[in-house]
Design a protein around this motif. Structure first.
Motif, PDB file in Angstrom:
ATOM      1  N   ASP A  28      -5.946  -6.880   9.104  1.00 30.16           N
ATOM      2  CA  ASP A  28      -5.376  -6.419  10.348  1.00 30.16           C
ATOM      3  C   ASP A  28      -4.310  -6.741   9.480  1.00 30.16           C
ATOM      4  OD1 ASP A  28      -4.175  -5.365  12.260  1.00 30.16           O
ATOM      5  OD2 ASP A  28      -3.780  -7.159  13.187  1.00 30.16           O
ATOM      6  N   ARG A  29      -3.910  -4.683   9.354  1.00 32.37           N
ATOM      7  CA  ARG A  29      -2.547  -4.270   8.261  1.00 32.37           C
ATOM      8  C   ARG A  29      -1.274  -4.425   9.343  1.00 32.37           C
ATOM      9  NH1 ARG A  29      -4.070   1.042   6.276  1.00 32.37           N
ATOM     10  NH2 ARG A  29      -2.118   0.946   4.313  1.00 32.37           N
ATOM     11  N   ASN A  30      -1.714  -5.291  10.837  1.00 35.18           N
ATOM     12  CA  ASN A  30      -0.312  -5.217  11.262  1.00 35.18           C
ATOM     13  C   ASN A  30       0.255  -6.622  11.204  1.00 35.18           C
ATOM     14  OD1 ASN A  30      -0.508  -2.493  12.801  1.00 35.18           O
ATOM     15  ND2 ASN A  30      -1.854  -3.074  13.831  1.00 35.18           N
ATOM     16  N   THR A  31       0.067  -6.936  10.435  1.00 36.27           N
ATOM     17  CA  THR A  31       0.296  -8.711  10.704  1.00 36.27           C
ATOM     18  C   THR A  31       1.030  -8.582   9.046  1.00 36.27           C
ATOM     19  OG1 THR A  31      -1.572  -9.058   8.816  1.00 36.27           O
ATOM     20  CG2 THR A  31      -1.989  -9.587  11.321  1.00 36.27           C
ATOM     21  N   PRO A  32       2.541  -9.491   9.405  1.00 40.63           N
ATOM     22  CA  PRO A  32       3.250  -9.104   7.838  1.00 40.63           C
ATOM     23  C   PRO A  32       2.606  -9.706   6.827  1.00 40.63           C
ATOM     24  CG  PRO A  32       3.984 -10.395  10.484  1.00 40.63           C
ATOM     25  CD  PRO A  32       2.819 -10.155  10.384  1.00 40.63           C
ATOM     26  N   ALA A  33       1.814 -10.731   6.457  1.00 47.98           N
ATOM     27  CA  ALA A  33       0.715 -11.111   5.278  1.00 47.98           C
ATOM     28  C   ALA A  33       0.976 -10.240   4.522  1.00 47.98           C
ATOM     29  CB  ALA A  33       0.119 -12.426   5.668  1.00 47.98           C
ATOM     30  N   VAL A  34      -0.678  -9.183   5.765  1.00 49.84           N
ATOM     31  CA  VAL A  34      -0.725  -8.035   4.966  1.00 49.84           C
ATOM     32  C   VAL A  34       0.551  -7.283   4.429  1.00 49.84           C
ATOM     33  CG1 VAL A  34      -3.005  -5.724   5.643  1.00 49.84           C
ATOM     34  CG2 VAL A  34      -2.957  -8.618   5.853  1.00 49.84           C
ATOM     35  N   LEU A  35       0.910  -6.759   5.555  1.00 49.96           N
ATOM     36  CA  LEU A  35       1.887  -5.855   5.040  1.00 49.96           C
ATOM     37  C   LEU A  35       2.875  -5.657   3.674  1.00 49.96           C
ATOM     38  CD1 LEU A  35       3.521  -4.656   8.879  1.00 49.96           C
ATOM     39  CD2 LEU A  35       1.758  -3.060   6.732  1.00 49.96           C
ATOM     40  N   ALA A  36       3.279  -6.833   3.043  1.00 49.71           N
ATOM     41  CA  ALA A  36       3.846  -7.650   2.361  1.00 49.71           C
ATOM     42  C   ALA A  36       3.154  -7.126   1.262  1.00 49.71           C
ATOM     43  CB  ALA A  36       4.174  -9.597   2.501  1.00 49.71           C
ATOM     44  N   GLU A  37       1.618  -8.121   1.666  1.00 50.99           N
ATOM     45  CA  GLU A  37       1.083  -7.727   0.046  1.00 50.99           C
ATOM     46  C   GLU A  37       0.645  -6.742  -0.584  1.00 50.99           C
ATOM     47  OE1 GLU A  37      -1.500  -9.231  -3.259  1.00 50.99           O
ATOM     48  OE2 GLU A  37       0.499  -9.616  -2.090  1.00 50.99           O
ATOM     49  N   GLU A  38       0.147  -5.881   0.446  1.00 55.99           N
ATOM     50  CA  GLU A  38       0.306  -4.140   0.184  1.00 55.99           C
ATOM     51  C   GLU A  38       1.217  -3.149  -0.473  1.00 55.99           C
ATOM     52  OE1 GLU A  38      -2.714  -2.967   3.422  1.00 55.99           O
ATOM     53  OE2 GLU A  38      -1.183  -1.694   3.448  1.00 55.99           O
ATOM     54  N   LYS A  39       3.223  -4.012  -0.083  1.00 56.64           N
ATOM     55  CA  LYS A  39       3.426  -2.931  -0.838  1.00 56.64           C
ATOM     56  C   LYS A  39       4.066  -3.951  -1.961  1.00 56.64           C
ATOM     57  CE  LYS A  39       8.871  -3.151   0.476  1.00 56.64           C
ATOM     58  NZ  LYS A  39      10.090  -3.449   1.122  1.00 56.64           N
ATOM     59  N   ARG A  40       3.634  -5.419  -1.670  1.00 60.45           N
ATOM     60  CA  ARG A  40       3.491  -5.959  -3.796  1.00 60.45           C
ATOM     61  C   ARG A  40       2.689  -5.065  -4.972  1.00 60.45           C
ATOM     62  NH1 ARG A  40       1.349  -9.423  -7.870  1.00 60.45           N
ATOM     63  NH2 ARG A  40      -0.657  -9.653  -5.992  1.00 60.45           N
ATOM     64  N   LEU A  41       1.216  -5.243  -4.245  1.00 56.29           N
ATOM     65  CA  LEU A  41       0.759  -3.874  -4.342  1.00 56.29           C
ATOM     66  C   LEU A  41       0.474  -2.654  -5.167  1.00 56.29           C
ATOM     67  CD1 LEU A  41      -3.011  -5.532  -3.201  1.00 56.29           C
ATOM     68  CD2 LEU A  41      -1.825  -6.548  -5.134  1.00 56.29           C
ATOM     69  N   ALA A  42       1.252  -2.114  -4.237  1.00 58.38           N
ATOM     70  CA  ALA A  42       1.917  -0.736  -4.153  1.00 58.38           C
ATOM     71  C   ALA A  42       2.850  -0.404  -5.666  1.00 58.38           C
ATOM     72  CB  ALA A  42       2.238   0.008  -3.008  1.00 58.38           C
ATOM     73  N   ALA A  43       3.427  -1.551  -5.485  1.00 62.42           N
ATOM     74  CA  ALA A  43       5.007  -1.980  -6.747  1.00 62.42           C
ATOM     75  C   ALA A  43       4.697  -2.146  -7.602  1.00 62.42           C
ATOM     76  CB  ALA A  43       5.963  -2.454  -6.286  1.00 62.42           C
ATOM     77  N   LEU A  44       3.195  -2.986  -8.173  1.00 58.12           N
ATOM     78  CA  LEU A  44       2.936  -2.830  -9.179  1.00 58.12           C
ATOM     79  C   LEU A  44       1.704  -2.218  -9.832  1.00 58.12           C
ATOM     80  CD1 LEU A  44       1.899  -5.457 -11.029  1.00 58.12           C
ATOM     81  CD2 LEU A  44      -0.071  -6.441  -9.410  1.00 58.12           C
ATOM     82  N   LEU A  45       0.756  -2.074  -8.644  1.00 61.38           N
ATOM     83  CA  LEU A  45      -0.139  -0.834  -9.623  1.00 61.38           C
ATOM     84  C   LEU A  45       0.470  -0.014 -10.358  1.00 61.38           C
ATOM     85  CD1 LEU A  45      -2.495  -1.505  -6.623  1.00 61.38           C
ATOM     86  CD2 LEU A  45      -2.968  -2.436  -8.611  1.00 61.38           C
TER      87      LEU A  45
END
Length: 132
Positions: A28-45
């Motif tokens: 679920d993209r509306n949860t804080p944990a998923v949003l945080a991980e997507e943000k981390r990955l978008a910065a790393l990749l």
């Protein structure tokens, strides 16, 4: 209408509706944990996948232990030395270690090695569903 006929129709409808739904549930993209991980990955990749500067859009498609599974769409920032370009692919990230699938004929086998069985099957069967 006989009872047996009604039951038969119910079974057929149940089987058909079960086949029309994907068996793999996305986080679920509306949860804080998923949003945080997507943000981390978008910065790393971008640093891991691109051969210059650029940005990535990311969709977290699964998590298992310390491994994150995502679909990344990355675009290069064009410069005088580097033309524009981009990529779209599933990735596996273990901490800061990024693994991407092989190209060409080795693609499907590498996806099966990188991802849990059900997720690998879903990525290979319906890739458009996983893109950000």
């Amino acid at each position: 209408m006989s009872h047996r006929y009604v039951v038969g129709i119910g079974v057929v409808i149940g089987v058909m509706s079960g086949c029309s739904q994907s068996p793999y549930q996305l986080p679920d993209r509306n949860t804080p944990a998923v949003l945080a991980e997507e943000k981390r990955l978008a910065a790393l990749l971008p640093d891991e996948l691109l051969w210059g500067t650029g940005t990535c859009k990311v969709r977290l498609i699964g998590k298992e232990g310390s491994s994150s599974f995502a679909w990344a769409i990355c675009e290069m920032t064009p410069t005088a030395d580097v033309p524009s370009g981009g990529l779209s692919m599933p990735v596996r990230v273990d901490g800061d270690q990024v693994r991407k699938p092989a190209d060409g004929g080795a693609y499907a086998d590498s996806v099966r090695r990188m991802f849990p069985h059900r997720l690998a099957d879903a990525v290979l069967r319906e890739p458009d569903r996983f893109r950000p």
